[in-house]
Design a protein around this motif. Sequence first.
Motif, PDB file in Angstrom:
ATOM      1  N   GLU A 193       8.038  -7.924  -8.996  1.00 49.90           N
ATOM      2  CA  GLU A 193       8.811  -7.193  -9.996  1.00 49.90           C
ATOM      3  C   GLU A 193       9.007  -5.753  -9.503  1.00 49.90           C
ATOM      4  N   PRO A 194       9.969  -5.029 -10.073  1.00 47.30           N
ATOM      5  CA  PRO A 194      10.115  -3.615  -9.708  1.00 47.30           C
ATOM      6  C   PRO A 194       8.854  -2.819 -10.026  1.00 47.30           C
ATOM      7  N   LEU A 195       8.501  -1.908  -9.124  1.00 50.17           N
ATOM      8  CA  LEU A 195       7.339  -1.041  -9.296  1.00 50.17           C
ATOM      9  C   LEU A 195       7.818   0.327  -9.779  1.00 50.17           C
ATOM     10  N   LEU A 196       7.276   0.778 -10.901  1.00 50.70           N
ATOM     11  CA  LEU A 196       7.722   2.033 -11.515  1.00 50.70           C
ATOM     12  C   LEU A 196       6.975   3.236 -10.947  1.00 50.70           C
ATOM     13  N   LYS A 197       7.601   4.384 -11.049  1.00 45.70           N
ATOM     14  CA  LYS A 197       6.941   5.626 -10.657  1.00 45.70           C
ATOM     15  C   LYS A 197       5.665   5.804 -11.467  1.00 45.70           C
ATOM     16  N   ARG A 198       5.702   5.412 -12.729  1.00 44.73           N
ATOM     17  CA  ARG A 198       4.525   5.519 -13.585  1.00 44.73           C
ATOM     18  C   ARG A 198       3.379   4.646 -13.075  1.00 44.73           C
ATOM     19  N   ASP A 199       3.717   3.477 -12.488  1.00 43.68           N
ATOM     20  CA  ASP A 199       2.689   2.617 -11.896  1.00 43.68           C
ATOM     21  C   ASP A 199       2.002   3.323 -10.735  1.00 43.68           C
ATOM     22  N   VAL A 200       2.800   4.007  -9.927  1.00 47.42           N
ATOM     23  CA  VAL A 200       2.241   4.741  -8.793  1.00 47.42           C
ATOM     24  C   VAL A 200       1.301   5.841  -9.290  1.00 47.42           C
ATOM     25  N   GLU A 201       1.663   6.502 -10.380  1.00 46.39           N
ATOM     26  CA  GLU A 201       0.796   7.536 -10.942  1.00 46.39           C
ATOM     27  C   GLU A 201      -0.528   6.939 -11.439  1.00 46.39           C
ATOM     28  N   MET A 202      -0.465   5.737 -12.006  1.00 41.59           N
ATOM     29  CA  MET A 202      -1.689   5.068 -12.452  1.00 41.59           C
ATOM     30  C   MET A 202      -2.559   4.685 -11.251  1.00 41.59           C
ATOM     31  N   TYR A 203      -1.931   4.276 -10.173  1.00 43.39           N
ATOM     32  CA  TYR A 203      -2.673   3.989  -8.941  1.00 43.39           C
ATOM     33  C   TYR A 203      -3.402   5.244  -8.467  1.00 43.39           C
ATOM     34  N   ARG A 204      -2.710   6.374  -8.452  1.00 41.98           N
ATOM     35  CA  ARG A 204      -3.328   7.622  -8.007  1.00 41.98           C
ATOM     36  C   ARG A 204      -4.506   8.011  -8.906  1.00 41.98           C
ATOM     37  N   ALA A 205      -4.407   7.723 -10.194  1.00 42.93           N
ATOM     38  CA  ALA A 205      -5.434   8.146 -11.143  1.00 42.93           C
ATOM     39  C   ALA A 205      -6.694   7.292 -11.074  1.00 42.93           C
ATOM     40  N   HIS A 206      -6.553   6.009 -10.695  1.00 41.44           N
ATOM     41  CA  HIS A 206      -7.675   5.080 -10.852  1.00 41.44           C
ATOM     42  C   HIS A 206      -8.248   4.515  -9.555  1.00 41.44           C
ATOM     43  N   PHE A 207      -7.617   4.785  -8.416  1.00 37.59           N
ATOM     44  CA  PHE A 207      -8.085   4.144  -7.186  1.00 37.59           C
ATOM     45  C   PHE A 207      -8.438   5.196  -6.141  1.00 37.59           C
ATOM     46  N   PRO A 208      -9.387   4.881  -5.273  1.00 39.66           N
ATOM     47  CA  PRO A 208      -9.853   5.875  -4.295  1.00 39.66           C
ATOM     48  C   PRO A 208      -8.794   6.189  -3.247  1.00 39.66           C
ATOM     49  N   ALA A 209      -8.971   7.321  -2.574  1.00 42.28           N
ATOM     50  CA  ALA A 209      -8.020   7.750  -1.547  1.00 42.28           C
ATOM     51  C   ALA A 209      -7.974   6.776  -0.385  1.00 42.28           C
ATOM     52  N   SER A 210      -9.043   6.010  -0.200  1.00 43.07           N
ATOM     53  CA  SER A 210      -9.090   5.036   0.897  1.00 43.07           C
ATOM     54  C   SER A 210      -8.293   3.777   0.610  1.00 43.07           C
ATOM     55  N   CYS A 211      -7.776   3.651  -0.624  1.00 41.62           N
ATOM     56  CA  CYS A 211      -7.008   2.456  -1.024  1.00 41.62           C
ATOM     57  C   CYS A 211      -5.520   2.743  -0.926  1.00 41.62           C
TER      58      CYS A 211
ATOM     59  N   GLU B  92     -14.274   3.727 -13.205  1.00 40.10           N
ATOM     60  CA  GLU B  92     -14.353   2.700 -12.165  1.00 40.10           C
ATOM     61  C   GLU B  92     -14.053   3.318 -10.792  1.00 40.10           C
ATOM     62  N   MET B  93     -14.719   2.787  -9.748  1.00 43.27           N
ATOM     63  CA  MET B  93     -14.591   3.381  -8.415  1.00 43.27           C
ATOM     64  C   MET B  93     -13.857   2.476  -7.416  1.00 43.27           C
ATOM     65  N   PHE B  94     -14.059   1.155  -7.497  1.00 46.86           N
ATOM     66  CA  PHE B  94     -13.477   0.195  -6.560  1.00 46.86           C
ATOM     67  C   PHE B  94     -13.665   0.652  -5.104  1.00 46.86           C
ATOM     68  N   PRO B  95     -14.904   0.924  -4.686  1.00 43.99           N
ATOM     69  CA  PRO B  95     -15.125   1.496  -3.349  1.00 43.99           C
ATOM     70  C   PRO B  95     -14.716   0.584  -2.203  1.00 43.99           C
ATOM     71  N   ALA B  96     -14.742  -0.735  -2.416  1.00 45.22           N
ATOM     72  CA  ALA B  96     -14.422  -1.657  -1.315  1.00 45.22           C
ATOM     73  C   ALA B  96     -12.923  -1.876  -1.150  1.00 45.22           C
ATOM     74  N   LEU B  97     -12.150  -1.637  -2.206  1.00 47.85           N
ATOM     75  CA  LEU B  97     -10.727  -1.979  -2.193  1.00 47.85           C
ATOM     76  C   LEU B  97      -9.955  -1.063  -1.254  1.00 47.85           C
ATOM     77  N   ARG B  98      -9.310  -1.659  -0.246  1.00 47.62           N
ATOM     78  CA  ARG B  98      -8.557  -0.844   0.705  1.00 47.62           C
ATOM     79  C   ARG B  98      -7.050  -1.062   0.618  1.00 47.62           C
ATOM     80  N   VAL B  99      -6.610  -2.205   0.041  1.00 46.61           N
ATOM     81  CA  VAL B  99      -5.179  -2.459  -0.139  1.00 46.61           C
ATOM     82  C   VAL B  99      -4.938  -3.094  -1.499  1.00 46.61           C
ATOM     83  N   LEU B 100      -4.087  -2.444  -2.286  1.00 47.39           N
ATOM     84  CA  LEU B 100      -3.608  -2.999  -3.552  1.00 47.39           C
ATOM     85  C   LEU B 100      -2.149  -3.377  -3.323  1.00 47.39           C
ATOM     86  N   TYR B 101      -1.850  -4.664  -3.368  1.00 46.06           N
ATOM     87  CA  TYR B 101      -0.552  -5.193  -2.942  1.00 46.06           C
ATOM     88  C   TYR B 101       0.188  -5.697  -4.179  1.00 46.06           C
TER      89      TYR B 101
END
Length: 609
Positions: free
Chosen positions: A285-303, A272-281
């Motif tokens: 709940e608490p946000l885990l370091k592992r969640d941040v790693e999943m964000y890095r793996a699946h979302f574009p640098a522009s998000c 998946e690319m999600f080219p239009a997504l610029r902010v994932l908010y």
Amino acid sequence: MSVSLPTHSFSEFKKDEIERSIPDRFERQVAKYPHRLAVKTGNHALTYDALNRAANRLARAVLEQRGEGEEPVALLFDQGAAAITAILAALKAGKIYVPLDPTSPRAKISSVLQDSQAGLVVSDGKNLRLAGELIENVINIDRLDSNLSDGNPSLSLPPDTLAYILYTSGSTGEPKGVVHNHRNVLHFIRNYTNDLGVGADDRQSLLFSYTVAGSVKNIFGALLNGATLLPFNLKEEGPARLSAWLTEEAVTLCQMVPTVFRHFVSDLAGTEMFPALRVLYLTGEPLLKRDVEMYRAHFPASCLLVNALASTELNTVRQYFIDKGTEISGSVAPVGYAVEDTEILLLDETGAAVGPGLVGEIAIKSRYLSLGYWRKPDLTGEVFFPDPDGGDRRTYRTSDLGRMRPDGCLEYLGRKDFQVKIRGHRIEVGEIEEALLALGTIKQAAVAAEGDLAAGNRLIAYIVSNENPPPTVSTLRRALAEKLPDYMVPSAFFIVESLPVSAIGKVDVQALPAAGNARPAEETPFVAPRTSIEAALAKIWAETLGKERVGIHDNFFDLGGHSLSATQILSRTRDLLDVEMPLNVLFEKPTIAKLAEHLKLMPPGTEAR
């Protein structure tokens, strides 16, 4: 920490513009963007002009029945365009909107309606029967008088006019209505607009129910900026559908709770690319370091990823902007830095401030705090405090714990009381305990949250019965489902001889036995899988629901299953058997035996219906 937003054109929301009304700001967007898409769902697509005209007609129907003047008006709608129209109409009529969820238990809806003292319910044809059973005065948005004018009512609404009452659970289990005025809402949206650069070309998701605080930011963040609002019924569609929907609708701003995010990313294929997504908010709940790693793996640098701390009493309190290069030290991401006109204090038990690096209760100081709790002055006085210097900034004690880093970055450490977060909902276990005791078959009850940040909390009920044999799990679950929303029904019930107590006679929650992953007592005896399909399903169910074993006649919901775990099970079943199933199949066939029989009839590569 400095993180740059992606290039995106927007008009700054000026400070003096919060000294208006919400309809005034909205109608100026209508004048600027009459033909731009305002709200789009699977069944409706309304331009700003069409939405405004529809809201005006409904507002005039409300005024005809109730006249001018500030009073609560209840709204009873499913997620969708009609609910948005009704919100705008209530505000245009100078009323205080009180959103009701028709899927909530009848007793819960009645309690909120009674507490709000709303004299009118606005609904639609689908929910008209329920509305009529609740109250005498009902307006059906689908049957408005065709002679009603669609021009702006143009009432003079000062910014301190009350806008809405949103209900959360109170410490006694009774509904607690948080009140905000137009100025406060415009303040929230000004910060959201300027912090995220929200503009008319944005496409904002709405995954939250319109009855919760997160919806305010999404609804008005879009409609007060000329952007498009895209409601998505997460409860019906499930997170598995979310990926395709985000791409199809070219969503640019998406807000959800971390639990939903985890289920969402677990179903991604990696292509998946999600080219239009610029902010994932993410918030709630608490946000885990592992969640941040999943964000890095699946979302574009522009998000960008935003981790936010928010409360119903003020909306957004802190924000932490994360890009692909942001390093997260520790297992949980911080909630970041202050939003404009909001100060954070960390207090000890005496109310004195604690220093950097020390844990304290988070208190919020602002002139834009909630006005308090509707018709509950004593409760308001317990947590809202005036400015000791005589200014207009008040302080709200949140009962959340936090720790401030030397650079002013806040770490969120959870609740200090017995409130817990379940799938993004803040609840108080006392309400569930009271519902259990009200059944008449329970002598004592204690409810505790068990789990960790990664897997999410689950509710465990410990029960001392006054009957022999005690009530079954299915009986308890069905009884509670009539009184409480699904996220408040415990995942597991355990019958115990007695509850541990502390030295002062209170139930010692810390001494309750761990529920573990044992299969709780069911109405049906354990029956092992008989076929390869049943064995495969039993393995998936046991791993997803955290059980040692699952019998083929065990009920999915009695094992603690809910819509999010159902999505996981269907995703894993699809990958294993190459059969696509909609979410409702598991709800209709909630045992392995029934589901396996259904699957045997479906050839691989087909869609089960």
